[in-house]
Design a protein around this motif. Sequence first.
Motif, PDB file in Angstrom:
ATOM      1  N   THR B  22     -30.852  31.520 -42.004  1.00  0.00           N
ATOM      2  CA  THR B  22     -31.710  32.432 -41.246  1.00  0.00           C
ATOM      3  C   THR B  22     -32.115  33.615 -42.128  1.00  0.00           C
ATOM      4  O   THR B  22     -33.286  34.027 -42.139  1.00  0.00           O
ATOM      5  CB  THR B  22     -30.976  32.906 -39.980  1.00  0.00           C
ATOM      6  N   ARG B  24     -32.456  33.655 -45.328  1.00  0.00           N
ATOM      7  CA  ARG B  24     -33.464  33.164 -46.271  1.00  0.00           C
ATOM      8  C   ARG B  24     -34.816  32.949 -45.597  1.00  0.00           C
ATOM      9  O   ARG B  24     -35.847  33.420 -46.077  1.00  0.00           O
ATOM     10  CB  ARG B  24     -32.976  31.849 -46.901  1.00  0.00           C
ATOM     11  N   ALA B  25     -34.818  32.247 -44.472  1.00  0.00           N
ATOM     12  CA  ALA B  25     -36.084  31.920 -43.801  1.00  0.00           C
ATOM     13  C   ALA B  25     -36.806  33.182 -43.324  1.00  0.00           C
ATOM     14  O   ALA B  25     -38.032  33.188 -43.222  1.00  0.00           O
ATOM     15  CB  ALA B  25     -35.827  30.982 -42.621  1.00  0.00           C
ATOM     16  N   PHE B  26     -36.036  34.231 -43.033  1.00  0.00           N
ATOM     17  CA  PHE B  26     -36.632  35.480 -42.545  1.00  0.00           C
ATOM     18  C   PHE B  26     -36.825  36.492 -43.670  1.00  0.00           C
ATOM     19  O   PHE B  26     -37.071  37.654 -43.410  1.00  0.00           O
ATOM     20  CB  PHE B  26     -35.778  36.059 -41.418  1.00  0.00           C
ATOM     21  N   TRP B  52     -36.289  24.007 -51.176  1.00  0.00           N
ATOM     22  CA  TRP B  52     -37.321  24.593 -50.317  1.00  0.00           C
ATOM     23  C   TRP B  52     -38.007  25.814 -50.935  1.00  0.00           C
ATOM     24  O   TRP B  52     -38.872  26.416 -50.302  1.00  0.00           O
ATOM     25  CB  TRP B  52     -36.721  24.934 -48.946  1.00  0.00           C
ATOM     26  N   GLY B 145     -42.724  40.736 -37.580  1.00  0.00           N
ATOM     27  CA  GLY B 145     -43.097  39.344 -37.372  1.00  0.00           C
ATOM     28  C   GLY B 145     -43.795  38.648 -38.522  1.00  0.00           C
ATOM     29  O   GLY B 145     -44.192  37.491 -38.401  1.00  0.00           O
ATOM     30  N   GLU B 147     -42.757  37.220 -41.057  1.00  0.00           N
ATOM     31  CA  GLU B 147     -42.073  36.006 -41.537  1.00  0.00           C
ATOM     32  C   GLU B 147     -42.416  34.773 -40.710  1.00  0.00           C
ATOM     33  O   GLU B 147     -42.030  33.663 -41.056  1.00  0.00           O
ATOM     34  CB  GLU B 147     -40.558  36.227 -41.568  1.00  0.00           C
ATOM     35  N   LEU B 148     -43.154  34.968 -39.607  1.00  0.00           N
ATOM     36  CA  LEU B 148     -43.470  33.823 -38.740  1.00  0.00           C
ATOM     37  C   LEU B 148     -44.859  33.254 -38.999  1.00  0.00           C
ATOM     38  O   LEU B 148     -45.209  32.200 -38.460  1.00  0.00           O
ATOM     39  CB  LEU B 148     -43.361  34.225 -37.271  1.00  0.00           C
ATOM     40  N   ARG B 150     -48.282  31.803 -41.231  1.00  0.00           N
ATOM     41  CA  ARG B 150     -48.459  30.784 -42.272  1.00  0.00           C
ATOM     42  C   ARG B 150     -48.401  31.355 -43.680  1.00  0.00           C
ATOM     43  O   ARG B 150     -47.914  30.709 -44.598  1.00  0.00           O
ATOM     44  CB  ARG B 150     -49.816  30.095 -42.095  1.00  0.00           C
ATOM     45  N   GLU B 153     -45.257  31.504 -46.142  1.00  0.00           N
ATOM     46  CA  GLU B 153     -44.832  30.360 -46.961  1.00  0.00           C
ATOM     47  C   GLU B 153     -45.009  30.619 -48.461  1.00  0.00           C
ATOM     48  O   GLU B 153     -44.341  29.996 -49.282  1.00  0.00           O
ATOM     49  CB  GLU B 153     -45.598  29.100 -46.556  1.00  0.00           C
ATOM     50  N   PHE B 156     -42.050  31.095 -50.739  1.00  0.00           N
ATOM     51  CA  PHE B 156     -41.175  29.994 -51.109  1.00  0.00           C
ATOM     52  C   PHE B 156     -41.843  29.114 -52.165  1.00  0.00           C
ATOM     53  O   PHE B 156     -42.045  27.913 -51.977  1.00  0.00           O
ATOM     54  CB  PHE B 156     -40.769  29.203 -49.859  1.00  0.00           C
ATOM     55  N   LEU B 163     -43.521  22.126 -45.498  1.00  0.00           N
ATOM     56  CA  LEU B 163     -44.059  21.554 -44.266  1.00  0.00           C
ATOM     57  C   LEU B 163     -45.424  22.142 -43.939  1.00  0.00           C
ATOM     58  O   LEU B 163     -45.684  23.307 -44.210  1.00  0.00           O
ATOM     59  CB  LEU B 163     -43.116  21.837 -43.090  1.00  0.00           C
ATOM     60  N   PRO B 165     -47.644  22.965 -40.653  1.00  0.00           N
ATOM     61  CA  PRO B 165     -47.470  23.042 -39.195  1.00  0.00           C
ATOM     62  C   PRO B 165     -48.224  21.926 -38.486  1.00  0.00           C
ATOM     63  O   PRO B 165     -49.347  21.585 -38.864  1.00  0.00           O
ATOM     64  CB  PRO B 165     -48.064  24.409 -38.850  1.00  0.00           C
ATOM     65  N   ALA B 166     -47.584  21.345 -37.457  1.00  0.00           N
ATOM     66  CA  ALA B 166     -48.174  20.207 -36.753  1.00  0.00           C
ATOM     67  C   ALA B 166     -47.986  20.356 -35.244  1.00  0.00           C
ATOM     68  O   ALA B 166     -46.954  20.838 -34.780  1.00  0.00           O
ATOM     69  CB  ALA B 166     -47.511  18.905 -37.209  1.00  0.00           C
ATOM     70  N   ILE B 172     -45.036  16.470 -43.868  1.00  0.00           N
ATOM     71  CA  ILE B 172     -44.153  16.866 -44.970  1.00  0.00           C
ATOM     72  C   ILE B 172     -44.902  16.715 -46.293  1.00  0.00           C
ATOM     73  O   ILE B 172     -45.547  15.704 -46.536  1.00  0.00           O
ATOM     74  CB  ILE B 172     -42.880  15.988 -44.979  1.00  0.00           C
TER      75      ILE B 172
END
Lengths: 175, 175
Positions: B22, B24-26, B52, B145, B147-148, B150, B153, B156, B163, B165-166, B172
């Motif tokens: 979490t 890392r992703a944030f 990733w 917000g 980090e949410l 597009r 990305e 990274f 990924l 978004p779908a 992938i």
Amino acid sequence: MVLRLGHRLPRDERVTTHVCLTSRAFGAEGVIYSGQKDSSLEASVKRIANNWGGEFSIEYEAKPIARIEKMKRDGWAVVHLTMYGMPLPEKVVEVAGKVKVLVVVGAEKVPSEVYELADFNIAVGNQPHSEIAALAVTLDRLQAGKELGRSFESNFGGASISLEPAEKGKKIRRG
Amino acid sequence: MVLRLGHRLPRDERVTTHVCLTSRAFGAEGVIYSGQKDSSLEASVKRIANNWGGEFSIEYEAKPIARIEKMKRDGWAVVHLTMYGMPLPEKVVEVAGKVKVLVVVGAEKVPSEVYELADFNIAVGNQPHSEIAALAVTLDRLQAGKELGRSFESNFGGASISLEPAEKGKKIRRG
């Protein structure tokens, strides 16, 4: 309402507990879980809900796909949280307009039917992280943060223990 | 930067992994953890970070109190997340103004020195839930917000997997 898919023992014990407590703290009315039946999970969630007040349900469901189908027929909007989905900010307004929302979070591998059945497949970032984090941020956004304010404590009536916010240390109220 | 206190084996294996992913992703630059040294945790976080993309560090610290004191001297603002603290919305503007923020999350029982050393003791709701949820919502609010979306990305870079978004299913990209 929150649906936790694929609970596995002992692997998911603590993570599913966090899913349940986060659901409760962020204002969900209850959790339905599938996978392995876990009486100890149910007992610990019920004990915390009793001590800390408010209404919160936990229920085991052996057939989660059939349950999702039934809830859709009953008017629930199904929001599946997955890192493969659409960014939360692009969908939050539409989801927040729904009267009844079922938020679905998986454990390791989610069946493809869930992606198909979901009204929304939503990503809280497209990086691997945590269903607990995704759930928390989604519930926070759907409620525009109201679960974080002092007045939200009124949701947890009948508590035998509650807290007073403090700059340092702990202020605990009992009874 | 995130400091995870009191990691215990095997009890906290998965929860601490969620804390790291979490973070890392944030958008945190890394995690420092204390408690029991866990080479398997370190390896799995490093493997995910390599696959990733982006930069993310994980480091063990045997003396977390001394580390907090040192980081304070080095100009870090210390934000301890605890259900006993002050509501996040009342503090978020002040914290977001800091240049260097160390977010501290505990496992079971946090030493009282941490409450004293913290510049901010902050509650993501005053109900028991999850340090993963609290961390996610705090990082989300501190970054408003971003980090949410597009464009996040781009943090990274160098990923071997990412990924797209779908609405349904999985898109992938590899390599």
